[in-house]
Scaffold this motif. Structure first.
Motif, mmCIF file in Angstrom:
data_model
loop_
_atom_site.group_PDB
_atom_site.id
_atom_site.type_symbol
_atom_site.label_atom_id
_atom_site.label_comp_id
_atom_site.label_asym_id
_atom_site.label_seq_id
_atom_site.Cartn_x
_atom_site.Cartn_y
_atom_site.Cartn_z
ATOM 1 N N GLN B 63 0.832 -1.209 0.000
ATOM 2 C CA GLN B 63 0.000 0.000 0.000
ATOM 3 C C GLN B 63 0.869 1.262 0.000
ATOM 4 O O GLN B 63 0.587 2.221 -0.719
ATOM 5 C CB GLN B 63 -0.905 0.032 1.227
ATOM 6 C CG GLN B 63 -2.197 -0.724 1.013
ATOM 7 C CD GLN B 63 -3.075 -0.672 2.231
ATOM 8 O OE1 GLN B 63 -2.967 0.261 3.040
ATOM 9 N NE2 GLN B 63 -3.930 -1.661 2.380
ATOM 10 N N GLN B 64 1.934 1.229 0.819
ATOM 11 C CA GLN B 64 2.846 2.387 0.848
ATOM 12 C C GLN B 64 3.453 2.622 -0.529
ATOM 13 O O GLN B 64 3.558 3.751 -1.002
ATOM 14 C CB GLN B 64 3.977 2.134 1.849
ATOM 15 C CG GLN B 64 3.546 2.232 3.281
ATOM 16 C CD GLN B 64 4.758 2.180 4.198
ATOM 17 O OE1 GLN B 64 5.768 2.822 3.961
ATOM 18 N NE2 GLN B 64 4.658 1.413 5.257
ATOM 19 N N ARG B 67 0.886 4.018 -2.909
ATOM 20 C CA ARG B 67 0.600 5.420 -2.605
ATOM 21 C C ARG B 67 1.721 6.311 -3.128
ATOM 22 O O ARG B 67 1.499 7.366 -3.705
ATOM 23 C CB ARG B 67 0.455 5.587 -1.087
ATOM 24 C CG ARG B 67 -0.197 6.901 -0.693
ATOM 25 C CD ARG B 67 -0.244 7.046 0.808
ATOM 26 N NE ARG B 67 -0.937 5.941 1.457
ATOM 27 C CZ ARG B 67 -0.685 5.517 2.700
ATOM 28 N NH1 ARG B 67 0.256 6.106 3.406
ATOM 29 N NH2 ARG B 67 -1.364 4.540 3.227
ATOM 30 N N ASN B 70 1.771 6.503 -6.946
ATOM 31 C CA ASN B 70 0.651 7.365 -7.304
ATOM 32 C C ASN B 70 1.016 8.837 -7.182
ATOM 33 O O ASN B 70 0.764 9.649 -8.062
ATOM 34 C CB ASN B 70 -0.520 7.078 -6.358
ATOM 35 C CG ASN B 70 -1.716 6.573 -7.122
ATOM 36 O OD1 ASN B 70 -1.896 6.966 -8.273
ATOM 37 N ND2 ASN B 70 -2.499 5.716 -6.513
#
Lengths: 340, 321
Positions: B63-64, B67, B70
C-alpha cells in the motif's frame, strides 16, 4: 613443475596465517576484522605467486613489468602489503595506547612521534601503519567479491547467449548507470557497518564493469579452435567454460582488477570520512582524516599523513594496473616497441 | 531515428522504475525507521504510533508503495520527515546549486582534459607527455575529499584567498548583480577547482588513448604525405576523429559528476543535491531519499540517453541495431 610450485605457493597460506595470529596489539581490535584481515593478507601473496607461475610459458611473468610505471606500481604495492603484514614489527607505539592527557596531545611530528599525535596522545604513525591493513584488506577482498560476481554474470552471459544473457546484461547496464556512491551511501546507512558488511557492499556494487570485461573476453575465446576442439571431444559445457574458456578470458582482466582495488580503497576511505563506514575501534585512513578535520589549522598533520598514505596506495595500484593493461594490449605494446 | 529514440526512451523509463523500486525495497527491508532516530527513551509509544500513522508508515508495504508511485505520477513527492517541508521544495532549492557547480566543473574538466590529452598524445614519449601522464595518474589516485580538505587548508586558512565553504550571504538581485557575481565566483572557485581537476585527469587519460589510436590510421599518413603541417593534422584530422568517443564520455560523466558533487558539497558545505542526499540518508528521511534518488537517477539516465542519441546522430551504423 608448474603444479608443484603452485602447491608451494598455496602452502604459504597457513604460514602467513600463523604469522598474523601471533600479533598481540591487533587482537584487541575486534575478532571480526582480525579474522578477515588474517585471511586476506594470507591469501594475497599465494594468489599473486600462483598467478605469476600459471602464466603461459612463452612469456615470463617479469616481462610484464618492463614498463617503468608497472614496475614502480609493483614495488609500491608489494611494499605496502609487506607493511600491512609486518605492521606489529614496524610500529613505534601501540596504535591504541593513549598518551598523557596534557603533555602528549597534538604533538607535531618529531623523532619520537614521526607523524605527531592526536587528541588522545596516540601515535599517528602507528595508527597509519595499522590502517594499511584495513584499507588493503577491504580493497582486495571486495574486489575479489566483485570478480566472483562479475565472472558468474559475464561468463554466463558470454557463453550461453539468448534471453538469459540479454537479461543479465540489462541488469548490468542498470546498475552501471546508477551513481555508485549513492547506492553505497544508501546501503551503508541501512545496514550496520561492520567490516564484513562494508566488504560485501563494496563488492556487490562493483562487479558490473568486470562482468562486461569477462563477457567480452569469453566471447573472444569461444571463437578459438581449442574451444571447438574441446566441444568436438564432447566435454560438458561447464567443464569447457571453467577449464578452457575462463582462464584465457580472465587473464587480461588482471589489469582492471588492480585499477579497481585502487578505486575501492578511495571509496571506502570516503565512506569512513563521512562516518558512515567502519567504526571505532577499527582504524582506517578515512577515519583518521575525519578525526583531523576539525583541527585542520592547528594540527595539520592529523589529516595530511593518512591522506598521503591513501594517495600512495591508490597510486601504486593505478600504476600497476596501467602498466599491466599496456602489457596485455598487444596493439599498444607493438606501438611502443616500434617507437623505441 | 524516431523509433530508435522512442525505444531508447522506453528503456530509460523502465530502468528508472527498476532503480526506484529497488531503492524503495531496500529502504523498507532494512531494520528500523526514521522515527527511531528522532525519539528519546522517554517518548511514549502511543506518540510514536501516532507519528507512524500520520506519515503512513504503518500501512502494509504494497500500500505504501502504491501510494508513493501514485504521488510521483501526480508530481507529489511527499513531505520531508526531517524538515517538515514538501520534498519538491527541498529539491527545487538544491538543484540549481548542483547544476551550477557541476556544469562549471564539467567545462573545466573537458577543456583542460582535452587539451592535455591531445598535446601529450601528439608529443608522445616527450618530457611533457611523461610529466602529464604522471600528474594525471597522481590526480586520478587522489582521494577527492582529502584533496578538497588540503585546498581548504591552503587557500582559505593559510592564504585566506577564498572562503572555506558556503555560498555567501549576498542575495541575488538585479541591482546588486556585480557584488553577487563576485561573491558567487569566490565561493565557487575551490569546489570547481577540486571537482574540475579530478575529472580533467580521467578525460586527459581517455583522450590520450583515443588520439594515439587515431594517429595510427591511414588517413593520418595520407595527411602527412600530402605535406600538411603537424598542427593541422593533429587538430583537424586526428582530433576530430578522436573526439567522437568524447560525446559518450560527456553523457557518461553524469554519474561521476553527481558522485563528485556529493563529496565536494559535503566538504565545502555547498547547499546542493549531494548534501541534501547525505543528510537525508543519515536521518533516514524516506521521502527525500527516494525523491533525490529519483532525481539523480533521471539525470544519469538522461545523460546516457543524450549520449546514445547524439552518437546515433553522428554514426548511422548504431541506429540500425
Amino acid at each position: 613443475m608448474k603444479r608443484r610450485l603452485t602447491t608451494v605457493a598455496l602452502s604459504l597460506m597457513p604460514l602467513t596465517l600463523v604469522c598474523l595470529r601471533g600479533s598481540t596489539p591487533w587482537r584487541a581490535l575486534g575478532r571480526d576484522l582480525d579474522w578477515t584481515i588474517a585471511v586476506s593478507t594470507a591469501l594475497f601473496w599465494p594468489v599473486v605467486v600462483a598467478w605469476a607461475i600459471i602464466q603461459p610459458r612463452t612469456q615470463r611473468w617479469w616481462r610484464r613489468f618492463e614498463d617503468p610505471s608497472a614496475r614502480w606500481g609493483l614495488v609500491i604495492v608489494v611494499a605496502l602489503h609487506l607493511v600491512a603484514l609486518l605492521a606489529p614489527a614496524l610500529v613505534t607505539h601501540s596504535p591504541q595506547a593513549q598518551g598523557h592527557p596534557v603533555f602528549d596531545r597534538y604533538l607535531p611530528p618529531s623523532t619520537d612521534h614521526w607523524m605527531g599525535t592526536d587528541v588522545l596522545g596516540r601515535d599517528l604513525y602507528s595508527r597509519v601503519v595499522y590502517g594499511s591493513r584495513v584499507s588493503l584488506t577491504i580493497g582486495v577482498i571486495s574486489v575479489f567479491v566483485s570478480l566472483v560476481l562479475g565472472t558468474i554474470v559475464g561468463g554466463i552471459a558470454g557463453y550461453r547467449g539468448g534471453w538469459l544473457a540479454s537479461a543479465l546484461m540489462r541488469l548490468t547496464d542498470m546498475m552501471l548507470a546508477f551513481p555508485r556512491l549513492v547506492l553505497l551511501l544508501l546501503a551503508v546507512a541501512l545496514f550496520s557497518p561492520s567490516p564484513l558488511v562494508i566488504i560485501l557492499i563494496l563488492g556487490v556494487t562493483g562487479w558490473m564493469s568486470l562482468a562486461r570485461l569477462v563477457r567480452g573476453g569469453v566471447l573472444q575465446v569461444i571463437s578459438t579452435e581449442y574451444v571447438d576442439a574441446a566441444r568436438a571431444l564432447g566435454l560438458p559445457p561447464h567443464r569447457i567454460l571453467i577449464r578452457h574458456v575462463l582462464p584465457a578470458a580472465l587473464l587480461p582482466i588482471i589489469a582492471a582488477l588492480a585499477l579497481r582495488v585502487g578505486n575501492t580503497i578511495l571509496t571506502e576511505s570516503f565512506l569512513s570520512y563521512l562516518g558512515l563506514g567502519l567504526q571505532d575501534p577499527v582504524v582506517s585512513w578515512g577515519m583518521l582524516i575525519r578525526s583531523g578535520r576539525q583541527t585542520l589549522l592547528s594540527a595539520w598533520w592529523l589529516s595530511t599523513f593518512p591522506g598521503l598514505a591513501i594517495l600512495l596506495t591508490v597510486l601504486g595500484y593505478n600504476l600497476l594496473g596501467d602498466g599491466l593493461r599496456d602489457a596485455y594490449d598487444p596493439r599498444l605494446r607493438s606501438a611502443v616497441r616500434s617507437e623505441a | 531515428m524516431i523509433s530508435f529514440f522512442t525505444r531508447r526512451l522506453l528503456h530509460s523509463v523502465l530502468l528508472l522504475w527498476g532503480v526506484l523500486t529497488l531503492t524503495f525495497g531496500a529502504l523498507h527491508i532494512a531494520p528500523g525507521d526514521p522515527f527511531d532516530l528522532m525519539i528519546s527513551p522517554e517518548t511514549p509509544p502511543e506518540y510514536l504510533e501516532a507519528m507512524r500513522e500520520l506519515y503512513g508508515l504503518d500501512a502494509p508495504l504494497h500500500q505504501q508503495y502504491w501510494r508513493w508511485i501514485n504521488g510521483v505520477v501526480r508530481g507529489d513527492l511527499g513531505l520531508s520527515l526531517r524538515l517538515q517541508r514538501p520534498v519538491r521544495d527541498v529539491l527545487a532549492d538544491a538543484l540549481p546549486y548542483t547544476l551550477l557547480l557541476s556544469s562549471l566543473s564539467m567545462l573545466v574538466h573537458f577543456l583542460v582534459g582535452t587539451v592535455l590529452g591531445v598535446v601529450s598524445a601528439a608529443r608522445r614519449a616527450s618530457k611533457l607527455d611523461r610529466t602529464a601522464t604522471i600528474v594525471s595518474v597522481a590526480i586520478y589516485s587522489l582521494p577527492v575529499f582529502w584533496f578538497a580538505l588540503m585546498m581548504q587548508l591552503l587557500f582559505s586558512y593559510l592564504l585566506r584567498w577564498f572562503p572555506s565553504g558556503g555560498v555567501g550571504d549576498v542575495p541575488f538581485g538585479w541591482d546588486n548583480l556585480g557584488p553577487w557575481f563576485l561573491s558567487m565566483a569566490r565561493h565557487l572557485f575551490l569546489p570547481v577547482l577540486v571537482l574540475g581537476t579530478a575529472g580533467a585527469a580521467s578525460v586527459a587519460r581517455f583522450m590520450r588513448a583515443s588520439v594515439i589510436d587515431a594517429l595510427h590510421q591511414d588517413y593520418v599518413r595520407t595527411a602527412y604525405g600530402k605535406g600538411l603541417p603537424e598542427r593541422l593534422v593533429v587538430w583537424k584530422h586526428v582530433f576530430r576523429n578522436a573526439s567522437i568517443p568524447l560525446i559518450t564520455l560527456v553523457g557518461l560523466s553524469f554519474p561521476f559528476l553527481l558522485s563528485g558533487s556529493i563529496v565536494v558539497e559535503t566538504i565545502f558545505s555547498w547547499p546542493g543535491l549531494g548534501r541534501v542526499m547525505v543528510e537525508a540518508i543519515q536521518a533516514r528521511d524516506y521521502p527525500v531519499i527516494l525523491a533525490s534518488t529519483m532525481l539523480t537517477g533521471s539525470l544519469v539516465v538522461l545523460g546516457s540517453l543524450i549520449a546514445d542519441v547524439s552518437y546515433a546522430l553522428v554514426d548511422p551504423r548504431i541506429r540500425a541495431r
